[in-house]
Enzyme design. Sequence first.
Site, PDB file in Angstrom:
ATOM      1  N   LYS A  61     -11.141  10.457  -9.523  1.00 48.51           N
ATOM      2  CA  LYS A  61      -9.742  10.857  -9.333  1.00 48.51           C
ATOM      3  C   LYS A  61      -9.145  11.196 -10.704  1.00 48.51           C
ATOM      4  CE  LYS A  61      -8.512   8.733  -5.009  1.00 48.51           C
ATOM      5  NZ  LYS A  61      -7.513   7.987  -4.233  1.00 48.51           N
ATOM      6  N   ARG A  82     -12.029  -7.787   3.289  1.00 50.00           N
ATOM      7  CA  ARG A  82     -10.649  -8.124   3.656  1.00 50.00           C
ATOM      8  C   ARG A  82     -10.220  -7.360   4.910  1.00 50.00           C
ATOM      9  NH1 ARG A  82      -8.803  -3.714   4.272  1.00 50.00           N
ATOM     10  NH2 ARG A  82      -7.919  -2.195   2.850  1.00 50.00           N
ATOM     11  N   ASP A 136      -8.778   2.007   7.442  1.00 49.40           N
ATOM     12  CA  ASP A 136      -9.038   0.997   6.399  1.00 49.40           C
ATOM     13  C   ASP A 136      -8.545  -0.395   6.775  1.00 49.40           C
ATOM     14  OD1 ASP A 136      -6.371   1.585   6.275  1.00 49.40           O
ATOM     15  OD2 ASP A 136      -6.259   1.635   4.089  1.00 49.40           O
ATOM     16  N   ARG A 162       4.805   5.118   7.626  1.00 52.72           N
ATOM     17  CA  ARG A 162       4.783   6.180   6.607  1.00 52.72           C
ATOM     18  C   ARG A 162       4.095   7.432   7.146  1.00 52.72           C
ATOM     19  NH1 ARG A 162       1.035   6.012   2.523  1.00 52.72           N
ATOM     20  NH2 ARG A 162       0.791   3.771   2.752  1.00 52.72           N
ATOM     21  N   ARG A 211     -16.083  -4.445  -0.100  1.00 50.62           N
ATOM     22  CA  ARG A 211     -16.311  -3.925  -1.454  1.00 50.62           C
ATOM     23  C   ARG A 211     -17.603  -4.516  -1.990  1.00 50.62           C
ATOM     24  NH1 ARG A 211     -11.020  -4.416  -4.395  1.00 50.62           N
ATOM     25  NH2 ARG A 211     -10.488  -2.576  -3.162  1.00 50.62           N
ATOM     26  N   GLU A 241     -14.378   0.508   6.265  1.00 48.87           N
ATOM     27  CA  GLU A 241     -14.466   1.260   5.006  1.00 48.87           C
ATOM     28  C   GLU A 241     -15.258   0.409   4.003  1.00 48.87           C
ATOM     29  OE1 GLU A 241     -11.124   3.585   2.715  1.00 48.87           O
ATOM     30  OE2 GLU A 241     -11.495   1.710   1.660  1.00 48.87           O
TER      31      GLU A 241
HETATM   32  P1  0O2 Z   1      -6.175  -1.813  -0.913  1.00 50.99           P
HETATM   33  O1  0O2 Z   1      -5.225  -2.896  -1.228  1.00 50.99           O
HETATM   34  O2  0O2 Z   1      -7.395  -1.839  -1.809  1.00 50.99           O
HETATM   35  O3  0O2 Z   1      -6.527  -1.715   0.526  1.00 50.99           O
HETATM   36  P2  0O2 Z   1      -5.527   6.060   2.360  1.00 50.99           P
HETATM   37  O4  0O2 Z   1      -6.387   4.851   2.130  1.00 50.99           O
HETATM   38  O5  0O2 Z   1      -5.696   6.577   3.777  1.00 50.99           O
HETATM   39  O6  0O2 Z   1      -4.115   5.797   1.962  1.00 50.99           O
HETATM   40  P3  0O2 Z   1      -7.250   7.947   1.261  1.00 50.99           P
HETATM   41  O7  0O2 Z   1      -7.088   9.107   0.336  1.00 50.99           O
HETATM   42  O8  0O2 Z   1      -7.869   8.211   2.568  1.00 50.99           O
HETATM   43  O9  0O2 Z   1      -5.875   7.239   1.436  1.00 50.99           O
HETATM   44  O10 0O2 Z   1      -8.034   6.787   0.638  1.00 50.99           O
HETATM   45  P4  0O2 Z   1      -9.027   6.720  -0.556  1.00 50.99           P
HETATM   46  O11 0O2 Z   1      -8.720   7.684  -1.621  1.00 50.99           O
HETATM   47  O12 0O2 Z   1     -10.385   6.760   0.035  1.00 50.99           O
HETATM   48  O13 0O2 Z   1      -8.681   5.290  -1.158  1.00 50.99           O
HETATM   49  C1  0O2 Z   1      -8.368   4.167  -0.400  1.00 50.99           C
HETATM   50  C2  0O2 Z   1      -8.650   2.884  -1.161  1.00 50.99           C
HETATM   51  O14 0O2 Z   1      -9.423   3.151  -2.336  1.00 50.99           O
HETATM   52  C3  0O2 Z   1      -7.404   2.205  -1.699  1.00 50.99           C
HETATM   53  O15 0O2 Z   1      -6.905   1.370  -0.711  1.00 50.99           O
HETATM   54  C4  0O2 Z   1      -7.955   1.416  -2.884  1.00 50.99           C
HETATM   55  O16 0O2 Z   1      -8.648   0.267  -2.466  1.00 50.99           O
HETATM   56  C5  0O2 Z   1      -8.962   2.389  -3.444  1.00 50.99           C
HETATM   57  N1  0O2 Z   1      -8.357   3.335  -4.403  1.00 50.99           N
HETATM   58  C6  0O2 Z   1      -8.222   4.665  -4.254  1.00 50.99           C
HETATM   59  N2  0O2 Z   1      -7.669   5.223  -5.315  1.00 50.99           N
HETATM   60  C7  0O2 Z   1      -7.440   4.230  -6.200  1.00 50.99           C
HETATM   61  C8  0O2 Z   1      -6.891   4.195  -7.532  1.00 50.99           C
HETATM   62  O17 0O2 Z   1      -6.484   5.185  -8.106  1.00 50.99           O
HETATM   63  N3  0O2 Z   1      -6.827   2.963  -8.129  1.00 50.99           N
HETATM   64  C9  0O2 Z   1      -7.274   1.824  -7.506  1.00 50.99           C
HETATM   65  N4  0O2 Z   1      -7.166   0.679  -8.160  1.00 50.99           N
HETATM   66  N5  0O2 Z   1      -7.788   1.845  -6.251  1.00 50.99           N
HETATM   67  C10 0O2 Z   1      -7.871   3.017  -5.621  1.00 50.99           C
HETATM   68  P5  0O2 Z   1      -5.384   0.903  -0.699  1.00 50.99           P
HETATM   69  O18 0O2 Z   1      -4.962   0.821   0.721  1.00 50.99           O
HETATM   70  O19 0O2 Z   1      -4.550   1.747  -1.610  1.00 50.99           O
HETATM   71  O20 0O2 Z   1      -5.405  -0.509  -1.335  1.00 50.99           O
END
Ligand code: 0O2
Length: 224
Positions: A133, A64, A93, A77, A98, A160
């Site tokens: 997590k 996506r 991202d 943000r 996936r 990613e």
């Molecule tokens: P979407 O709709 O999948 O794109 P950041 O991404 O920068 O805000 P961080 O810590 O760098 O934060 O990212 P991290 O922890 O690598 O996680 C990013 C993505 O992992 C998320 O993207 C989700 O796809 C997935 N993810 C991480 N933690 C969780 C969780 O607790 N539950 C679920 N279901 N997915 C998770 P987005 O942008 O949130 O969503």
Amino acid sequence: MDNLTVTSEQVEELAKNFSRTDDFVRVMTYYRCAIMEIQTKLNVLNQEFSLQYDRNPFESIESRLKKPESIVEKMLRRNIPLTVEDMEQEMTDIAGIRVICSFQEDLYNLADLLVEQDDVLLISRKDYIANPKPNGYRSLHLLIDIPIFLSQGKKHMKVEVQFRTIAMDFWASVDHKLKYKKNIRDAEAVVGKLKICADTLARMDAEMEEIRRTIDADGEKLHE
Ligand code: 0O2
């Protein structure tokens, strides 16, 4: 404008204008090309692996591009200036892939084989399988730099890539629904139950891996 007080309507309006610019459209095309490059690499590995081990390491690949509203919301943000240059620099991202595997071992093998390739540069690796997590989320996240070859030359893009088992993906999709639902009665209990499910699914993944190893070993004996 104070980023903390931006309404969803304002985000929508900003996203509409931002995503109309030529630069944005061009860069999103580049991200799409980067996704195609990685998908091809994974498909090649899948084919080769199935020849060698008689099974496909992954069940499916999803990809996506982040939606303009989500991009703008995140940039505001994080106080990132709303320019395409800053988006490319700071957002990691925009392009997401996936990879869903049956077995944990295959997922790690596939990730290693991908980052070993000459033109793939690993920027960061987050192993939420070894270190889940607190809510129970498990996946392997790789941030990759990949070149795409354009008429004007080479351009490096970030993608990613998330690797999960089917069980981890099942859990994450239910958890994702929880994020977007408001007014859930006793949300705390739901979070607790989800954590228990995550642990149960992790044990199940380990047992399925064990079964697969036994089947593979016995299958080899039969062929001897
Ligand atoms: P979407 O709709 O999948 O794109 P950041 O991404 O920068 O805000 P961080 O810590 O760098 O934060 O990212 P991290 O922890 O690598 O996680 C990013 C993505 O992992 C998320 O993207 C989700 O796809 C997935 N993810 C991480 N933690 C969780 C969780 O607790 N539950 C679920 N279901 N997915 C998770 P987005 O942008 O949130 O969503």
